[in-house]
Design a protein around this motif. Structure first.
Motif, PDB file in Angstrom:
ATOM      1  N   ILE A  84      56.890  30.162  25.593  1.00  0.00           N
ATOM      2  CA  ILE A  84      55.876  29.305  26.204  1.00  0.00           C
ATOM      3  C   ILE A  84      55.550  28.129  25.293  1.00  0.00           C
ATOM      4  CG2 ILE A  84      53.702  30.263  25.348  1.00  0.00           C
ATOM      5  CD1 ILE A  84      52.796  30.323  28.268  1.00  0.00           C
ATOM      6  N   ASP A  85      55.795  28.319  23.971  1.00  0.00           N
ATOM      7  CA  ASP A  85      55.599  27.201  23.050  1.00  0.00           C
ATOM      8  C   ASP A  85      56.814  26.289  23.010  1.00  0.00           C
ATOM      9  OD1 ASP A  85      53.158  28.119  22.507  1.00  0.00           O
ATOM     10  OD2 ASP A  85      53.550  28.805  20.469  1.00  0.00           O
ATOM     11  N   GLY A  86      57.808  26.591  23.812  1.00  0.00           N
ATOM     12  CA  GLY A  86      58.948  25.683  23.931  1.00  0.00           C
ATOM     13  C   GLY A  86      60.152  26.048  23.091  1.00  0.00           C
ATOM     14  N   ALA A  87      60.179  27.279  22.513  1.00  0.00           N
ATOM     15  CA  ALA A  87      61.312  27.649  21.667  1.00  0.00           C
ATOM     16  C   ALA A  87      62.525  27.995  22.536  1.00  0.00           C
ATOM     17  CB  ALA A  87      60.937  28.842  20.800  1.00  0.00           C
ATOM     18  N   ARG A  88      63.710  27.448  22.144  1.00  0.00           N
ATOM     19  CA  ARG A  88      64.942  27.799  22.859  1.00  0.00           C
ATOM     20  C   ARG A  88      65.522  29.077  22.291  1.00  0.00           C
ATOM     21  NH1 ARG A  88      66.494  22.820  25.239  1.00  0.00           N
ATOM     22  NH2 ARG A  88      64.494  22.118  26.039  1.00  0.00           N
ATOM     23  N   LYS A  89      66.598  29.551  22.921  1.00  0.00           N
ATOM     24  CA  LYS A  89      67.189  30.823  22.514  1.00  0.00           C
ATOM     25  C   LYS A  89      67.545  30.877  21.034  1.00  0.00           C
ATOM     26  CE  LYS A  89      68.938  32.798  26.714  1.00  0.00           C
ATOM     27  NZ  LYS A  89      70.006  32.866  27.674  1.00  0.00           N
ATOM     28  N   PHE A  90      68.173  29.775  20.546  1.00  0.00           N
ATOM     29  CA  PHE A  90      68.620  29.788  19.162  1.00  0.00           C
ATOM     30  C   PHE A  90      67.419  29.785  18.212  1.00  0.00           C
ATOM     31  CE2 PHE A  90      70.258  27.735  15.289  1.00  0.00           C
ATOM     32  CZ  PHE A  90      71.197  28.702  14.963  1.00  0.00           C
ATOM     33  N   THR A  91      66.387  29.006  18.570  1.00  0.00           N
ATOM     34  CA  THR A  91      65.179  28.979  17.739  1.00  0.00           C
ATOM     35  C   THR A  91      64.543  30.357  17.693  1.00  0.00           C
ATOM     36  OG1 THR A  91      64.868  26.827  18.717  1.00  0.00           O
ATOM     37  CG2 THR A  91      63.117  27.631  17.300  1.00  0.00           C
ATOM     38  N   ILE A  92      64.510  31.028  18.848  1.00  0.00           N
ATOM     39  CA  ILE A  92      63.919  32.359  18.891  1.00  0.00           C
ATOM     40  C   ILE A  92      64.696  33.312  17.986  1.00  0.00           C
ATOM     41  CG2 ILE A  92      63.552  34.366  20.373  1.00  0.00           C
ATOM     42  CD1 ILE A  92      62.804  32.454  22.595  1.00  0.00           C
ATOM     43  N   LEU A  93      66.036  33.217  18.046  1.00  0.00           N
ATOM     44  CA  LEU A  93      66.872  34.073  17.201  1.00  0.00           C
ATOM     45  C   LEU A  93      66.579  33.816  15.727  1.00  0.00           C
ATOM     46  CD1 LEU A  93      69.274  36.063  16.954  1.00  0.00           C
ATOM     47  CD2 LEU A  93      70.752  34.081  16.835  1.00  0.00           C
ATOM     48  N   ARG A  94      66.493  32.515  15.388  1.00  0.00           N
ATOM     49  CA  ARG A  94      66.354  32.138  13.988  1.00  0.00           C
ATOM     50  C   ARG A  94      64.941  32.432  13.468  1.00  0.00           C
ATOM     51  NH1 ARG A  94      65.653  27.131  11.638  1.00  0.00           N
ATOM     52  NH2 ARG A  94      65.332  26.270  13.703  1.00  0.00           N
ATOM     53  N   LYS A  95      63.936  32.162  14.305  1.00  0.00           N
ATOM     54  CA  LYS A  95      62.567  32.231  13.797  1.00  0.00           C
ATOM     55  C   LYS A  95      61.876  33.555  14.069  1.00  0.00           C
ATOM     56  CE  LYS A  95      61.354  27.685  12.889  1.00  0.00           C
ATOM     57  NZ  LYS A  95      60.391  26.620  12.921  1.00  0.00           N
ATOM     58  N   ILE A  96      62.361  34.318  15.033  1.00  0.00           N
ATOM     59  CA  ILE A  96      61.659  35.553  15.366  1.00  0.00           C
ATOM     60  C   ILE A  96      62.545  36.781  15.205  1.00  0.00           C
ATOM     61  CG2 ILE A  96      60.503  36.813  17.208  1.00  0.00           C
ATOM     62  CD1 ILE A  96      59.628  33.944  18.108  1.00  0.00           C
TER      63      ILE A  96
ATOM     64  N   MET B  92      65.108  46.649  19.503  1.00  0.00           N
ATOM     65  CA  MET B  92      64.410  47.282  20.627  1.00  0.00           C
ATOM     66  C   MET B  92      62.927  47.414  20.346  1.00  0.00           C
ATOM     67  SD  MET B  92      66.964  50.125  22.182  1.00  0.00           S
ATOM     68  CE  MET B  92      67.720  50.793  20.733  1.00  0.00           C
ATOM     69  N   ASN B  93      62.539  47.313  19.078  1.00  0.00           N
ATOM     70  CA  ASN B  93      61.131  47.444  18.719  1.00  0.00           C
ATOM     71  C   ASN B  93      60.359  46.135  18.784  1.00  0.00           C
ATOM     72  OD1 ASN B  93      59.838  49.845  18.166  1.00  0.00           O
ATOM     73  ND2 ASN B  93      61.216  50.229  16.443  1.00  0.00           N
ATOM     74  N   ILE B  94      61.069  45.013  18.924  1.00  0.00           N
ATOM     75  CA  ILE B  94      60.356  43.735  18.967  1.00  0.00           C
ATOM     76  C   ILE B  94      59.649  43.637  20.313  1.00  0.00           C
ATOM     77  CG2 ILE B  94      60.582  41.243  18.846  1.00  0.00           C
ATOM     78  CD1 ILE B  94      63.115  41.628  17.245  1.00  0.00           C
ATOM     79  N   PRO B  95      58.321  43.473  20.317  1.00  0.00           N
ATOM     80  CA  PRO B  95      57.616  43.413  21.585  1.00  0.00           C
ATOM     81  C   PRO B  95      58.070  42.205  22.405  1.00  0.00           C
ATOM     82  CG  PRO B  95      56.084  43.560  19.731  1.00  0.00           C
ATOM     83  CD  PRO B  95      57.437  43.311  19.161  1.00  0.00           C
ATOM     84  N   GLU B  96      58.255  42.443  23.719  1.00  0.00           N
ATOM     85  CA  GLU B  96      58.689  41.381  24.616  1.00  0.00           C
ATOM     86  C   GLU B  96      57.740  40.187  24.537  1.00  0.00           C
ATOM     87  OE1 GLU B  96      61.476  41.566  26.329  1.00  0.00           O
ATOM     88  OE2 GLU B  96      61.208  39.632  27.334  1.00  0.00           O
ATOM     89  N   SER B  97      56.452  40.478  24.303  1.00  0.00           N
ATOM     90  CA  SER B  97      55.469  39.396  24.319  1.00  0.00           C
ATOM     91  C   SER B  97      55.702  38.389  23.193  1.00  0.00           C
ATOM     92  CB  SER B  97      54.054  39.950  24.244  1.00  0.00           C
ATOM     93  OG  SER B  97      53.888  40.730  23.096  1.00  0.00           O
ATOM     94  N   LEU B  98      56.341  38.843  22.092  1.00  0.00           N
ATOM     95  CA  LEU B  98      56.653  37.892  21.016  1.00  0.00           C
ATOM     96  C   LEU B  98      57.611  36.827  21.533  1.00  0.00           C
ATOM     97  CD1 LEU B  98      57.199  39.732  17.629  1.00  0.00           C
ATOM     98  CD2 LEU B  98      55.263  38.417  18.424  1.00  0.00           C
ATOM     99  N   TYR B  99      58.625  37.270  22.280  1.00  0.00           N
ATOM    100  CA  TYR B  99      59.577  36.320  22.847  1.00  0.00           C
ATOM    101  C   TYR B  99      58.882  35.387  23.829  1.00  0.00           C
ATOM    102  CZ  TYR B  99      63.272  39.313  21.005  1.00  0.00           C
ATOM    103  OH  TYR B  99      64.085  40.030  20.188  1.00  0.00           O
ATOM    104  N   GLU B 100      57.997  35.979  24.666  1.00  0.00           N
ATOM    105  CA  GLU B 100      57.320  35.167  25.668  1.00  0.00           C
ATOM    106  C   GLU B 100      56.411  34.139  25.011  1.00  0.00           C
ATOM    107  OE1 GLU B 100      55.491  38.001  28.245  1.00  0.00           O
ATOM    108  OE2 GLU B 100      57.347  38.347  29.365  1.00  0.00           O
TER     109      GLU B 100
END
Lengths: 466, 358
Positions: free
Chosen positions: A356-368, A344-352
């Protein structure tokens, strides 16, 4: 090596510093300060600080009296005799008419006397310091502080000393001395046959430690490594399965668009709210030989007859796996709460930004998401690993360390080091072996903690993620 | 220039009962530095997020190069964003942050390294590849965020109050650098801010927004000198805004005194708002003007004095280099071309055709 030399030099200057200061005080000090080195408080009296001087004198007189008269408790002396007894651990062998020397009390009193002596030395040094300070005060201000001023100071600027002294004393008496006592027992042959007052026990050096690795009869040594191995396997699975299970659950619950997040969270948190021993005993009965689960399995024909999954399991691994599974149910909600907090503390803008750089859901999970959660929860991971190494209740309440193993040396198939320690000392009175296990457990947990914590990013970059 | 790269047609966006965007029509030229300016909650950030693809509009079309892109996901829109709080990945180094996009697109590592170096140079952070994000200052972090966005070679860069968290001095420096970067990179910048001075300094075109509507579109000079309505005048710079009556063409009654002006077409005896910038008010001896007032407060502001003059029904704010004594009786005059007359009702923005060409 040039560097090394300066390192040694620095070390030597550091340890010689107190002695140099001691020497300097003696040489620089007034007659009173010089006197203080022999009769405590005389320096203060010399400067007119009568009450302070008296207090120091009473401390010295009391210590001298204690050391010389050697008061006895249960026929075992303290004072200087306790030092001698600490070395011999008693000389009087017992027979039917005379009881033996009490080796255990001798060991204990030896430690206590050392503690009292250290405190005395601390007071001795502070007595000289106080007299030296009075010298300096006269030189600089022409007068010394009165007892009233000193007392006021203890409630004012130096209030922390007043407050911390009882706590420090308590730590020494209730933590430090027993720990030293326990460590010393590991170097004796104090066991069932050599109970206090029946038979003497003696120093045996590292024999107890070597027994754990190269016992000629092989009994303890044969059990030690398997128990250690199971302890580490247990700690590993109990920690990481719970951890990743908790994260997975947290990811599911915190999914955008899931309705009733709070209800789900509350359901899982309920398991935390119930006292652990209640839920563990309930679970034990639920899956026990005559419990409803067995009943169901037999009636539906899956099992031909009831079989135990815990203490009487036919196979050690059945019990071990069952314990790990039950522990999942107890432990996952904790890590879920923790991971939820992080997510809940991860800022939404990190995901955005990633999207926008083209990361898919799994990449976002793994890298962020995962690096972020791991970063925040590493200290928890370490403490939970250490906690699991010494996790007494789960094992003791579910299986009491059973099923039994042939040649087990008291240790059952699911015994951890701690439960084995408990059985060795409380049930079998093998105090020396118990102490060795205690020390080894401490070594393992402290090494694991120090190494992993210092290498973790949470330690290196305290300021990140703010 | 002059090619429309992005067009918004009649965009609506609601959050529950709250209307964030209430029918916006706007186009943005290629290579332009356009600023969305307005107070908090005016809909400027929502507009940016609709362009960026983070929000779906409830009505209307978003066009990119003339093609409707409402349903195109953010990462396929040929644009990139610099977020207000940087949104850097703190577990990665500066270099890894900038390389994030290309790495996901599986470009070969050597090429990526070259690109990262190139963009670090553009944002003035040469040699910072291996630094941790936490060791950078706010200004440096913002540059990393810009480099991370630019390396994906967007045609349009969206910037959401990127300088909001910096202190005043640093903000001024970064403004200059942003302008230089815009010139060097040559792509379209869409910039969101609530700081009117920042908008005036940076922009080719300013879009002033309030309550989800566009109030005025124009060059910084136009917006400052010819505000469309009282809100724009109030929001940009300082003004005296006076409810007045248009007596007839080229004559307006302000504070119950008739003033000559240059505006026409409001009709006779029509209620209007008049805007006069404080620096355009000229104080003269009391017998040389029709409108008289009394000085109530004089404050030294550095470049000028701020003088408050109490007229018959309005207190005028005046900027002058000549100080006055409190309590003095003075005359107030304004040159006709410095009087800006506007309708009292909020002005409806007409469709795209009225947008100012740059």
């Amino acid at each position: 090596m040039e560097n090394n030399k300066t390192g040694i030099n620095r070390f030597l200057t550091k340890i010689s510093k107190p002695f140099v200061r001691f020497y300097n005080r003696f040489m620089d000090g007034s007659l009173g300060t010089k006197m203080s080195h022999f009769v405590m408080g005389s320096g203060n009296v010399y400067h007119g600080q009568i009450i302070k001087g008296l207090i120091y004198f009473i401390i010295q007189a009391g210590y001298a009296l204690f050391m010389i008269t050697c008061p006895e408790v249960n026929k075992t002396p303290l004072g200087y005799k306790a030092f001698i007894n600490l070395i011999t651990l008693g000389t009087q062998e017992g027979d039917i008419f005379t009881p033996a020397d009490n080796s255990m009390l001798m060991l204990l009193f030896g430690v206590v006397t050392i503690g009292i002596t250290l405190m005395y030395l601390f007071a001795y040094n502070s007595g000289i310091k106080s007299s030296y300070k009075a010298d300096q005060d006269i030189k600089n201000y022409g007068k010394v502080t009165s007892f009233k001023q000193d007392a006021k100071e203890m409630l004012g600027n130096r209030f922390y000393i007043t407050m911390l002294t009882p706590a420090a004393l308590g730590a020494v008496v209730f933590t430090l001395l027993p720990t030293i006592f326990m460590i010393l027992i590991a170097f004796t042959n104090y066991d069932k046959e050599r109970q206090a007052g029946l038979k003497l026990f003696d120093w045996v050096g590292f024999d107890n430690f070597t027994a754990f690795f190269t016992n000629p009869t092989g009994e303890i040594a044969a059990r030690f490594l398997p128990v250690l191995a199971w302890t580490l396997i247990w700690a590993f699975f109990a920690t990481f399965l719970n951890y990743y299970g908790g994260i997975l659950l947290a990811l599911l619950i915190n999914r955008k668009g899931l309705k009733g997040k709070k209800i789900f969270r509350a359901i899982f948190v309920l398991t935390i709210a119930i006292p652990q021993f209640v839920s563990l005993l309930a679970m034990r009965n639920l899956i026990g030989e005559y419990g409803p689960l067995q009943n169901f399995l037999v009636q539906t024909g899956i099992l031909s007859e009831p079989m135990s999954f815990l203490a009487n399991a036919p196979n050690v691994w059945t019990a071990r796996i069952t314990i790990i599974l039950i522990n999942l149910w107890v432990g996952i909600p904790y890590s879920m709460l923790l991971a939820s907090g992080a997510i809940m503390n991860i800022p939404e803008s990190l995901y955005e930004a990633a999207k926008i750089d083209g990361a898919r859901k799994f990449t976002i999970l793994r890298k962020i998401t995962m690096p972020y959660i791991v970063f925040i929860t590493t200290p928890y991971l370490i403490s939970s690993f250490v906690g699991n190494i010494t996790s007494f209740n789960i094992i003791y309440l579910l299986t009491s360390g059973n099923p039994k193993v042939t040649g087990g040396y008291i240790a059952g198939g699911t015994d951890l080091l701690v439960t084995w320690l408990y059985k060795l000392t409380i049930d079998e009175q093998q105090y020396n072996l118990g102490a060795v296990i205690g020390i080894l457990t401490f070594l393992i947990t402290s090494i694991v903690t120090l190494v992993t914590y210092r290498r973790s990013k949470s330690y290196k970059e305290e300021d990140a993620f703010q | 220039m002059g090619k429309k790269i992005i067009e918004l047609k009649n965009i609506y966006k609601k959050y529950g009962d709250f209307t964030a965007i209430d029918g916006i029509n706007l186009y943005i030229n290629e290579g332009e530095f356009l600023t969305l300016l307005g107070p908090s909650g005016c809909g400027k950030t929502t507009t940016l997020r609709v362009i960026g693809g983070f929000e779906q509009p409830d009505g209307g079309d978003v066009l990119f190069d003339g093609v409707r892109i409402n349903d195109v996901p953010a990462h396929k829109r040929m644009l990139n964003t610099v977020f207000q709080k940087y949104a850097l990945f703190t577990h990665l180094t500066v270099g890894q942050n900038i390389a994030f996009g290309p790495t996901i697109k599986k470009i070969n590592p050597e090429q990526i390294q070259k690109e990262v170096k190139n963009y670090l140079k553009i944002v003035n952070l040469e040699g910072y590849e291996d630094r941790d994000i936490s060791t950078l200052s706010g200004g440096q972090q913002q540059r990393v965020a810009i480099a991370r966005a630019l390396i994906n070679k967007p045609k349009v860069l969206l910037l959401d109050e990127p300088l909001g968290a910096l202190d005043l001095k640093l903000r001024k420096d970064m403004q200059d650098e942003l302008k230089t970067m815009h010139k060097d990179v040559g792509i379209t910048f869409i910039y969101v801010t609530h700081d009117q001075e920042e908008a005036l300094t940076l922009s080719d075109t300013i879009v002033v927004m309030n309550n989800g509507r566009i109030q005025q579109i124009g060059t910084p000079v136009d917006i400052y000198n010819e505000p469309n309505n009282a809100f724009v005048a109030y929001f940009i710079g300082e003004s005296n805004i006076i409810h007045s009556t248009m007596v007839k063409d080229k004559l307006v009654s302000i504070d119950n005194v008739d003033f000559e002006c240059v505006d026409t077409g409001f009709g006779q005896n029509a209620p209007v708002d008049v805007v006069v910038r404080p620096e355009d008010v000229v104080l003269v001896p009391a017998d040389k003007a029709k409108l008289k007032g009394k000085v109530t407060l004089v404050t030294f502001k550095g470049v000028h004095y701020e003088i408050w003059v109490e007229g018959p029904s309005f207190e005028w704010k005046v900027h002058s280099t000549i100080p006055q004594m409190v309590g003095d009786e003075l005359g107030v005059t304004v040159d006709p071309y410095n009087i800006h007359v506007m309708h009292q009702a909020p002005i409806e923005i007409k469709p795209v055709e009225t947008a100012v060409e740059v």
